[in-house]
Design a protein around this motif. Structure first.
Motif, short mmCIF file in Angstrom:
data_model
loop_
_atom_site.label_atom_id
_atom_site.label_comp_id
_atom_site.label_asym_id
_atom_site.label_seq_id
_atom_site.Cartn_x
_atom_site.Cartn_y
_atom_site.Cartn_z
N ALA A 51 31.61 35.97 48.17
CA ALA A 51 32.53 37.01 47.70
C ALA A 51 33.04 37.81 48.89
O ALA A 51 32.32 38.05 49.85
CB ALA A 51 31.80 37.92 46.72
N GLY B 235 37.59 47.48 40.16
CA GLY B 235 37.14 46.12 39.86
C GLY B 235 37.73 45.59 38.57
O GLY B 235 38.23 44.46 38.50
N VAL C 225 40.58 42.49 37.88
CA VAL C 225 40.45 41.38 36.92
C VAL C 225 41.66 41.33 36.01
O VAL C 225 42.24 40.27 35.77
CB VAL C 225 39.14 41.51 36.12
CG1 VAL C 225 39.10 40.51 34.97
CG2 VAL C 225 37.93 41.32 37.02
N TRP D 226 41.40 38.90 41.12
CA TRP D 226 40.15 38.14 41.24
C TRP D 226 39.60 37.87 39.86
O TRP D 226 40.02 38.48 38.87
CB TRP D 226 39.14 38.88 42.11
CG TRP D 226 38.96 40.34 41.80
CD1 TRP D 226 38.33 40.89 40.72
CD2 TRP D 226 39.44 41.45 42.57
NE1 TRP D 226 38.38 42.25 40.78
CE2 TRP D 226 39.04 42.64 41.91
CE3 TRP D 226 40.13 41.57 43.76
CZ2 TRP D 226 39.33 43.90 42.39
CZ3 TRP D 226 40.41 42.84 44.24
CH2 TRP D 226 40.01 43.98 43.57
N ASP E 256 36.15 37.80 39.07
CA ASP E 256 34.93 38.55 38.81
C ASP E 256 34.70 39.52 39.96
O ASP E 256 35.27 39.35 41.04
CB ASP E 256 33.75 37.59 38.67
CG ASP E 256 32.54 38.25 38.06
OD1 ASP E 256 32.68 39.33 37.45
OD2 ASP E 256 31.43 37.69 38.20
N TYR E 257 33.88 40.51 39.76
CA TYR E 257 33.60 41.49 40.80
C TYR E 257 32.20 42.05 40.61
O TYR E 257 31.59 41.90 39.56
CB TYR E 257 34.63 42.62 40.79
CG TYR E 257 34.49 43.55 39.61
CD1 TYR E 257 33.73 44.71 39.71
CD2 TYR E 257 35.09 43.28 38.40
CE1 TYR E 257 33.58 45.56 38.63
CE2 TYR E 257 34.95 44.11 37.32
CZ TYR E 257 34.20 45.26 37.44
OH TYR E 257 34.05 46.09 36.37
N ALA F 142 34.61 40.92 45.41
CA ALA F 142 35.35 40.16 44.40
C ALA F 142 35.41 38.70 44.81
O ALA F 142 35.27 38.36 45.96
CB ALA F 142 36.75 40.71 44.26
#
Length: 74
Positions: A31, A47, A51, A56, A58-59, A74
């Motif tokens: 990540a 975050g 999304v 990204w 996922d975070y 992320a």
């Protein structure tokens, strides 16, 4: 003696280069750092926004007590 030293130095350079190149694909999947925040809520907000915007998939927000900040990965 100079020829032996030159051969050894060349061998070490090739070995280090091959180990470095071999390590790059493993790091590519790690990540990346996407932000640094003082508040956990701000880290979570950015975050979630990332999304929803498709920046990204996922975070994670991780607290680091050494720096006293939340790091968004992320």
């Amino acid at each position: 003696m100079r020829k032996v030293r030159a051969v050894l130095v060349s061998a070490v350079v090739v070995l280090v280069a091959s180990l470095t190149i071999g390590a790059i694909p493993a790091q590519a999947e790690a990540a990346r750092l996407a932000g640094v925040f003082r508040d956990h809520s701000e880290c979570e907000r950015i975050g979630t926004q990332g999304v929803s915007q498709g920046w990204w998939d996922d975070y994670s927000c991780q607290w680091d007590s050494r720096y006293r900040y939340y790091f968004l990965y992320a």
